[in-house]
Scaffold this active site. Structure first.
Site, PDB file in Angstrom:
ATOM      1  N   ASP A  18       0.824  -1.206   0.000  1.00 52.49           N
ATOM      2  CA  ASP A  18       0.000   0.000   0.000  1.00 52.49           C
ATOM      3  C   ASP A  18       0.864   1.264   0.000  1.00 52.49           C
ATOM      4  OD1 ASP A  18      -2.382   1.414  -0.013  1.00 52.49           O
ATOM      5  OD2 ASP A  18      -2.585   1.396   2.167  1.00 52.49           O
ATOM      6  N   ARG A  31      -0.901   8.912 -10.385  1.00 50.51           N
ATOM      7  CA  ARG A  31      -0.947   7.705  -9.563  1.00 50.51           C
ATOM      8  C   ARG A  31      -0.324   6.505 -10.287  1.00 50.51           C
ATOM      9  NH1 ARG A  31      -4.148   7.402  -5.146  1.00 50.51           N
ATOM     10  NH2 ARG A  31      -4.478   5.189  -5.545  1.00 50.51           N
ATOM     11  N   GLU A  65     -12.347  -4.812  -3.807  1.00 51.71           N
ATOM     12  CA  GLU A  65     -12.805  -3.444  -3.528  1.00 51.71           C
ATOM     13  C   GLU A  65     -12.105  -2.435  -4.462  1.00 51.71           C
ATOM     14  OE1 GLU A  65     -11.860  -5.668  -1.227  1.00 51.71           O
ATOM     15  OE2 GLU A  65     -13.772  -6.015  -0.205  1.00 51.71           O
ATOM     16  N   ASN A  66     -10.849  -2.701  -4.810  1.00 51.58           N
ATOM     17  CA  ASN A  66     -10.122  -1.806  -5.721  1.00 51.58           C
ATOM     18  C   ASN A  66     -10.779  -1.756  -7.105  1.00 51.58           C
ATOM     19  OD1 ASN A  66      -6.854  -2.857  -4.485  1.00 51.58           O
ATOM     20  ND2 ASN A  66      -8.080  -1.094  -3.836  1.00 51.58           N
ATOM     21  N   LEU A 186      -6.260  -4.969   7.667  1.00 50.08           N
ATOM     22  CA  LEU A 186      -6.015  -6.069   6.726  1.00 50.08           C
ATOM     23  C   LEU A 186      -6.725  -5.879   5.383  1.00 50.08           C
ATOM     24  CD1 LEU A 186      -6.073  -9.148   9.130  1.00 50.08           C
ATOM     25  CD2 LEU A 186      -4.080  -8.124   8.014  1.00 50.08           C
ATOM     26  N   GLU A 198       2.094 -13.230  12.386  1.00 50.31           N
ATOM     27  CA  GLU A 198       2.651 -12.048  13.043  1.00 50.31           C
ATOM     28  C   GLU A 198       2.400 -10.868  12.107  1.00 50.31           C
ATOM     29  OE1 GLU A 198       4.049 -11.889  16.048  1.00 50.31           O
ATOM     30  OE2 GLU A 198       3.682 -14.037  16.310  1.00 50.31           O
TER      31      GLU A 198
HETATM   32  C1  IPE Z   1      -5.261  -2.634   0.134  1.00 52.42           C
HETATM   33  O1  IPE Z   1      -4.966  -1.298  -0.105  1.00 52.42           O
HETATM   34  C2  IPE Z   1      -5.299  -3.386  -1.156  1.00 52.42           C
HETATM   35  C3  IPE Z   1      -4.000  -3.557  -1.804  1.00 52.42           C
HETATM   36  C4  IPE Z   1      -2.851  -3.159  -1.366  1.00 52.42           C
HETATM   37  C5  IPE Z   1      -4.046  -4.273  -3.050  1.00 52.42           C
HETATM   38  P1  IPE Z   1      -6.127  -0.209  -0.229  1.00 52.42           P
HETATM   39  O2  IPE Z   1      -5.468   1.109  -0.366  1.00 52.42           O
HETATM   40  O3  IPE Z   1      -7.089  -0.598  -1.261  1.00 52.42           O
HETATM   41  O4  IPE Z   1      -6.814  -0.374   1.192  1.00 52.42           O
HETATM   42  P2  IPE Z   1      -7.723   0.608   2.052  1.00 52.42           P
HETATM   43  O5  IPE Z   1      -8.852   1.073   1.177  1.00 52.42           O
HETATM   44  O6  IPE Z   1      -6.850   1.736   2.482  1.00 52.42           O
HETATM   45  O7  IPE Z   1      -8.166  -0.230   3.203  1.00 52.42           O
HETATM   46  C1  IPE Z   2      -1.795   0.172  -3.281  1.00 56.29           C
HETATM   47  O1  IPE Z   2      -1.558   1.517  -3.407  1.00 56.29           O
HETATM   48  C2  IPE Z   2      -1.928  -0.507  -4.610  1.00 56.29           C
HETATM   49  C3  IPE Z   2      -3.326  -0.830  -4.964  1.00 56.29           C
HETATM   50  C4  IPE Z   2      -4.315  -0.799  -4.150  1.00 56.29           C
HETATM   51  C5  IPE Z   2      -3.587  -1.188  -6.340  1.00 56.29           C
HETATM   52  P1  IPE Z   2      -2.743   2.578  -3.385  1.00 56.29           P
HETATM   53  O2  IPE Z   2      -3.171   2.806  -4.799  1.00 56.29           O
HETATM   54  O3  IPE Z   2      -3.819   2.176  -2.460  1.00 56.29           O
HETATM   55  O4  IPE Z   2      -1.967   3.835  -2.821  1.00 56.29           O
HETATM   56  P2  IPE Z   2      -2.497   4.912  -1.800  1.00 56.29           P
HETATM   57  O5  IPE Z   2      -3.002   4.184  -0.586  1.00 56.29           O
HETATM   58  O6  IPE Z   2      -3.565   5.671  -2.503  1.00 56.29           O
HETATM   59  O7  IPE Z   2      -1.294   5.741  -1.495  1.00 56.29           O
HETATM   60 MG    MG Z   3      -4.101   2.484  -0.446  1.00 59.15          MG
END
Ligand code: IPE
Ligand code: IPE
Ligand code: MG
Length: 231
Positions: A18, A31, A65-66, A186, A198
């Site tokens: 993340d 991004r 969710e993404n 998580l 852990e």
């Molecule tokens: C979790 O990150 C999913 C991945 C790293 C693939 P997100 O950025 O989507 O999670 P939330 O929304 O902050 O929980």
């Molecule tokens: C995690 O990075 C990768 C994916 C979820 C695809 P993010 O895209 O969630 O990055 P932030 O949380 O916006 O910085």
């Molecule tokens: Mg994120």
């Protein structure tokens, strides 16, 4: 030279990658630049994990969710996945690693699914290192699907019957779950498998999570006492 695994080397490490978007934002970049830097790091960490004697590395690359993110971000992610699978993941497999995928691939575009499936099909059977990528992954759905499958197979609903129907069937549970990017949750990742993992949270944004950062997480893990409820 490969470093020797000690008893304290986790067998299975999972990473919630993340912080790509924030990494890009800090640099006034789109991004997609963060996702690209993140993919690079993902490959680097896979190589490092293999060298450290870790047997399984699971990375959370895309959650169900993404999939609700804007189409242009998803399209960018899909082309990155294709690019990295065709080149870097293929090189990992060429070096003897096995590729596995966790997730509902039917939610992905056909061309992405094909590239990913080709890598899985090309993977050796008895690899010393398995790279598992979670794509279109959601843990609650994974558990619900495993229960449905057990019911339609006429199996009893036991821990074993459920585990053996998860995407991760046959893999040991993760010993260590790392989340980069500062959030402490998580996000629907490996909820069943994480029962005794852990947890390690790092504020470092994923593209900045160096091999040394991974080494530090492993060192932290090595110092922990895992009781599994016993005395
Ligand atoms: C979790 O990150 C999913 C991945 C790293 C693939 P997100 O950025 O989507 O999670 P939330 O929304 O902050 O929980
Ligand atoms: C995690 O990075 C990768 C994916 C979820 C695809 P993010 O895209 O969630 O990055 P932030 O949380 O916006 O910085
Ligand atoms: Mg994120």
């Amino acid at each position: 030279m490969a470093e020797v695994a000690t008893v304290k080397t986790p067998r299975h490490v999972a990473i919630i990658m993340d912080g790509n978007g924030r990494w890009a934002k800090k640099r006034l970049l789109p991004r997609s630049a963060g996702h690209s830097a993140g993919m690079n790091r993902m490959i680097g960490l896979a190589e490092r994990a293999k060298k450290l004697g870790i047997r399984y590395l699971t990375v959370y690359a895309l959650s169900t969710e993404n999939l609700a993110r804007p189409k242009d971000e998803l399209d960018g992610l899909y082309s990155l996945i294709k690019k990295y699978f065709l080149k870097n993941v293929d090189a990992l497999i060429g070096g003897g690693a096995a590729l596995r995928v966790a997730g509902n691939l039917s939610l992905l575009p056909e061309d992405v699914r094909q590239v990913v499936n080709q890598g899985v099909a090309r993977s050796p059977k008895d690899a010393e290192f398995t790279f598992c990528i979670a794509l279109a992954y959601g843990s609650r759905r994974e558990i619900a699907d495993a229960c449905s499958a057990a019911v339609s197979d006429g199996a009893a609903i036991t821990e074993q019957e459920i585990s053996s129907r998860l995407y991760t069937a046959g893999m040991p549970d993760p010993d260590l779950i790392i989340r980069t990017g500062g959030e402490k949750r998580l996000s629907n990742f490996l909820l069943w498998q994480a029962a005794y993992a852990e947890l390690y949270f790092s504020d470092v944004l994923f593209p900045d999570f160096t091999d040394e950062c991974l080494d530090m997480a492993i060192a932290d893990y090595s110092g922990r006492v895992r009781r599994f409820g016993k005395l």
